[in-house]
Design an enzyme around this catalytic site. Sequence first.
Site, PDB file in Angstrom:
ATOM      1  N   GLY A 138      44.746  54.572  37.295  1.00 34.89           N
ATOM      2  CA  GLY A 138      45.451  54.005  38.267  1.00 34.89           C
ATOM      3  C   GLY A 138      45.882  54.960  39.455  1.00 34.89           C
ATOM      4  O   GLY A 138      45.558  56.207  39.226  1.00 34.89           O
ATOM      5  N   GLN A 139      46.568  54.293  40.344  1.00 35.87           N
ATOM      6  CA  GLN A 139      47.016  55.166  41.700  1.00 35.87           C
ATOM      7  C   GLN A 139      47.818  56.411  41.126  1.00 35.87           C
ATOM      8  O   GLN A 139      47.525  57.534  41.467  1.00 35.87           O
ATOM      9  CB  GLN A 139      47.697  54.238  42.430  1.00 35.87           C
ATOM     10  CG  GLN A 139      48.133  54.974  43.945  1.00 35.87           C
ATOM     11  CD  GLN A 139      48.942  54.355  44.667  1.00 35.87           C
ATOM     12  OE1 GLN A 139      49.660  53.591  44.239  1.00 35.87           O
ATOM     13  NE2 GLN A 139      49.491  54.611  45.833  1.00 35.87           N
TER      14      GLN A 139
ATOM     15  N   LYS B 199      59.083  44.094  33.956  1.00 35.98           N
ATOM     16  CA  LYS B 199      59.532  45.513  34.223  1.00 35.98           C
ATOM     17  C   LYS B 199      61.227  45.445  33.848  1.00 35.98           C
ATOM     18  O   LYS B 199      61.727  46.328  33.273  1.00 35.98           O
ATOM     19  CB  LYS B 199      59.376  46.047  35.474  1.00 35.98           C
ATOM     20  CG  LYS B 199      57.805  46.350  35.841  1.00 35.98           C
ATOM     21  CD  LYS B 199      57.605  47.854  34.859  1.00 35.98           C
ATOM     22  CE  LYS B 199      56.040  48.315  35.047  1.00 35.98           C
ATOM     23  NZ  LYS B 199      55.646  49.275  34.301  1.00 35.98           N
TER      24      LYS B 199
ATOM     25  N   ASP C 152      42.068  54.924  29.341  1.00 39.15           N
ATOM     26  CA  ASP C 152      42.014  53.819  30.256  1.00 39.15           C
ATOM     27  C   ASP C 152      41.054  52.965  29.667  1.00 39.15           C
ATOM     28  O   ASP C 152      40.510  53.317  28.806  1.00 39.15           O
ATOM     29  CB  ASP C 152      41.603  54.340  31.661  1.00 39.15           C
ATOM     30  CG  ASP C 152      42.050  53.379  32.719  1.00 39.15           C
ATOM     31  OD1 ASP C 152      43.048  53.473  33.244  1.00 39.15           O
ATOM     32  OD2 ASP C 152      41.212  52.475  32.736  1.00 39.15           O
TER      33      ASP C 152
ATOM     34  N   GLY D 129      46.710  54.322  30.934  1.00 38.66           N
ATOM     35  CA  GLY D 129      46.390  53.542  32.303  1.00 38.66           C
ATOM     36  C   GLY D 129      46.092  54.838  33.300  1.00 38.66           C
ATOM     37  O   GLY D 129      46.807  54.836  34.450  1.00 38.66           O
TER      38      GLY D 129
ATOM     39  N   TYR E 245      55.489  40.233  37.277  1.00 36.10           N
ATOM     40  CA  TYR E 245      55.699  41.833  37.170  1.00 36.10           C
ATOM     41  C   TYR E 245      56.867  42.263  37.139  1.00 36.10           C
ATOM     42  O   TYR E 245      57.339  42.996  36.181  1.00 36.10           O
ATOM     43  CB  TYR E 245      54.861  42.469  38.333  1.00 36.10           C
ATOM     44  CG  TYR E 245      54.874  43.896  38.639  1.00 36.10           C
ATOM     45  CD1 TYR E 245      54.523  44.927  37.607  1.00 36.10           C
ATOM     46  CD2 TYR E 245      55.456  44.675  39.811  1.00 36.10           C
ATOM     47  CE1 TYR E 245      54.581  46.109  37.972  1.00 36.10           C
ATOM     48  CE2 TYR E 245      55.495  45.899  40.204  1.00 36.10           C
ATOM     49  CZ  TYR E 245      55.100  46.654  39.079  1.00 36.10           C
ATOM     50  OH  TYR E 245      55.058  47.839  39.449  1.00 36.10           O
TER      51      TYR E 245
HETATM   52  C1  AKB Z   1      53.788  46.917  44.032  1.00 33.08           C
HETATM   53  O1  AKB Z   1      53.721  46.712  45.155  1.00 33.08           O
HETATM   54  O2  AKB Z   1      53.732  45.942  43.037  1.00 33.08           O
HETATM   55  C2  AKB Z   1      54.213  48.240  43.314  1.00 33.08           C
HETATM   56  C3  AKB Z   1      55.425  48.453  42.897  1.00 33.08           C
HETATM   57  C4  AKB Z   1      56.289  48.438  44.323  1.00 33.08           C
HETATM   58  O3  AKB Z   1      55.820  48.600  42.071  1.00 33.08           O
HETATM   59  N1  AKB Z   1      53.703  49.140  44.221  1.00 33.08           N
END
Ligand code: AKB
Length: 315
Positions: free
Chosen positions: A13-14, A145, A36, A10, A141
């Site tokens: 990405g940023q 995580k 990537d 990845g 997300y």
């Molecule tokens: C998001 O906003 O989803 C990410 C993070 C805080 O993990 N920048």
Amino acid sequence: MSSERILILGANGQIGTVLTEALRNKFGNESVISTDLHPSKLTSGPHEILNVLDKSGLEAMVNKHRITQIYHLAAILSARGEQDPQNTWKINMEGLMNVLTVSVEQKISKLFYPSTIAIYGHSTPKQNTPQEASFIPATVYGISKIAGEHWCNYFYNRYKLDVRSLRYPGVISWQSDPGGGTTDYAVEIFHAALKEKKYCCFLEADTRLPMIHMDDCIRATLELMDAPAELIHIHTSYNLASMSFTPAEIAAEIKKHIPEFEISYKPDFRQAIAASWSESIDDSVARRDWNWRPKFDLASLTEDMLHNLKIKLNH
Ligand code: AKB
């Protein structure tokens, strides 16, 4: 000359683009292989196309480049993740399971896995969020995580895999653009301030969130990965803090440099995501274990962002 051979997943990405350059400065261009779904955004250094869902492709890549360390950055973030929860779960979880399994099978010496403030939820203390608390995330997300943190901990305990992780706050960078996150407003606002002198924010004025400058984020990552193994006591993920601010506060700071700048507010679905996260974080465990100290505050971040972004946009 280091014998480490590093694989970044990845890398476009940023964080990936900036971390790839930092690792190449440290270990040498040829020792850091970026990967990537797409061709590299950088002008030099070895790059391969790789999908983290392709376990045999990952295995082959590790063998081909005699990889010793992996940085697994490929993931779908909070806001984009809500558009397709099942696909987000698949990419974030299956991707991690492939990386963990291949790391054990191929005897990877160190693995980095980014976690996030998105693991916090409404039941988590909002101020000075401790290292351990109730974590019931509101986004897919965040769920992926927190589950990922537990899998990392499991692989450490069961297979002695040296996997290290940070709960990143919103990362603010002039070097690269964010994508799909809820904290993205804090980068967009600088682009808009320089280009249009106005910005319409998708969060409410008083939404306080933890943030970090990209330089501190990269330094934290490298320092964690460099720390002697005996100092690492957290095998889920370390709380990491730098600063916290609201859209109104960052707008006021920008106004000190660009007096004509105006902010307006049109909150959308991302407001509910932000409202489920913490306002400030207790990172004393990271400070104690591997001596973490942030360098930037809101004033120095704003000055640095405007200065460097202006130069970048003028080119
Ligand atoms: C998001 O906003 O989803 C990410 C993070 C805080 O993990 N920048």
